[in-house]
Design an enzyme around this catalytic site. Structure first.
Site, PDB file in Angstrom:
ATOM      1  N   PHE A  32       6.895   2.060  -4.207  1.00  0.00           N
ATOM      2  CA  PHE A  32       8.300   2.287  -3.854  1.00  0.00           C
ATOM      3  C   PHE A  32       8.817   3.678  -4.231  1.00  0.00           C
ATOM      4  CE2 PHE A  32       8.152  -2.405  -4.200  1.00  0.00           C
ATOM      5  CZ  PHE A  32       8.512  -2.718  -2.893  1.00  0.00           C
ATOM      6  N   ASP A  48       0.853  -1.189   0.000  1.00  0.00           N
ATOM      7  CA  ASP A  48       0.000   0.000   0.000  1.00  0.00           C
ATOM      8  C   ASP A  48       0.884   1.233   0.000  1.00  0.00           C
ATOM      9  OD1 ASP A  48       0.811  -0.115   2.693  1.00  0.00           O
ATOM     10  OD2 ASP A  48      -1.091   0.659   3.443  1.00  0.00           O
ATOM     11  N   TYR A  56       3.022   4.715   0.611  1.00  0.00           N
ATOM     12  CA  TYR A  56       3.679   5.356   1.750  1.00  0.00           C
ATOM     13  C   TYR A  56       2.665   6.234   2.467  1.00  0.00           C
ATOM     14  CZ  TYR A  56       8.166   4.133  -0.473  1.00  0.00           C
ATOM     15  OH  TYR A  56       9.237   3.477  -1.033  1.00  0.00           O
ATOM     16  N   HIS A 105      11.334  -9.115   0.697  1.00  0.00           N
ATOM     17  CA  HIS A 105      11.046  -7.685   0.547  1.00  0.00           C
ATOM     18  C   HIS A 105      12.315  -6.874   0.804  1.00  0.00           C
ATOM     19  CE1 HIS A 105       9.104  -3.773   1.247  1.00  0.00           C
ATOM     20  NE2 HIS A 105       8.081  -4.265   0.583  1.00  0.00           N
TER      21      HIS A 105
END
Length: 224
Positions: free
Chosen positions: A77, A64, A66, A186
């Site tokens: 990202f 989801d 930032y 991740h």
């Protein structure tokens, strides 16, 4: 919410008419009217706007947006040019440097990737300020799953980059033998050392694209 207007609309147009989307739309509208939500409403569908379906060569799946002020602008990202580079992206840049030799830039603005065919898709497209995952389970997942199914159907080769468990949960939807699936932990500081570093996703993407006579991605993000 600014609507999708390019070729994604052919695949996703019916989603906007479904009951779940009406409920989602009302929830999201109420959230924007009553609290602080990211990204700005006009940026919710930025990933689709910048990377038309017919031009997708690579898919990077995030979770989801930032949730701090000024960061999110609709690409997973990525952050706006004047915002500090978040820790996960710091690690992505380090792997990018180690993998293909890119210089580490002074910003986290990844629009250059999106314009080359890298769809940078969060599975949830909005979030309440300072509350990670606060819009999870409200309907966005159904919408973005429809997008992933549309991508899976494409008969040209596409690379799917699945970093971390939430992204890897989408693997069962990807059954088209034309495509390449790259999995790794991740890039967050909590998990990057468990196998994200050294996974060489960027060179693997370009090797695959070039083996199918497609232009590689220029991964270098320029300084601003």
């Amino acid at each position: 919410m600014s609507m999708i207007a390019n070729d994604w609309l052919t695949e996703l147009g019916n989603e906007f008419k479904k009951p779940y989307y009406k409920t989602l739309y009302e929830f999201v509208r109420q959230e924007y009217n009553t609290t602080q939500v990211f990204p700005p409403s006009e940026d919710i569908f930025t990933a689709f706007h910048l990377t038309p379906l017919s031009e997708v060569k690579v898919v990077i799946i995030g979770q989801d947006p930032y949730h701090n002020v000024g960061q999110a602008h609709g690409l997973c990202f990525s952050v706006k040019p004047d915002v500090d580079i978040p820790p996960s992206l710091v690690n992505i840049y380090q792997e990018l440097h180690d993998d293909v030799g890119c210089a580490i830039p002074n910003n986290g603005y990844l629009v250059k990737w999106a314009k080359q065919g890298v769809l940078m898709l969060n599975t949830v497209l909005t979030v309440r300020a300072h509350m990670a995952n606060s819009h999870r389970g409200k309907g966005w997942e159904e919408f973005t799953d429809a997008a992933i199914r549309a991508l899976n159907k494409q008969d040209r080769p596409i690379v799917f980059v699945l970093w971390g468990r939430p992204a890897q949960m989408k693997k069962s939807m990807l059954n088209n033998p034309n495509h390449l699936i790259l999995e790794a932990p991740h890039p967050s500081p909590l998990s990057a050392y468990r196998g994200f570093f050294g996974s060489k996703p960027f060179s693997k993407v370009n090797d695959f694209l070039q083996s199918h006579e497609m232009a590689p991605i220029d991964w270098q993000i320029e300084n601003v």
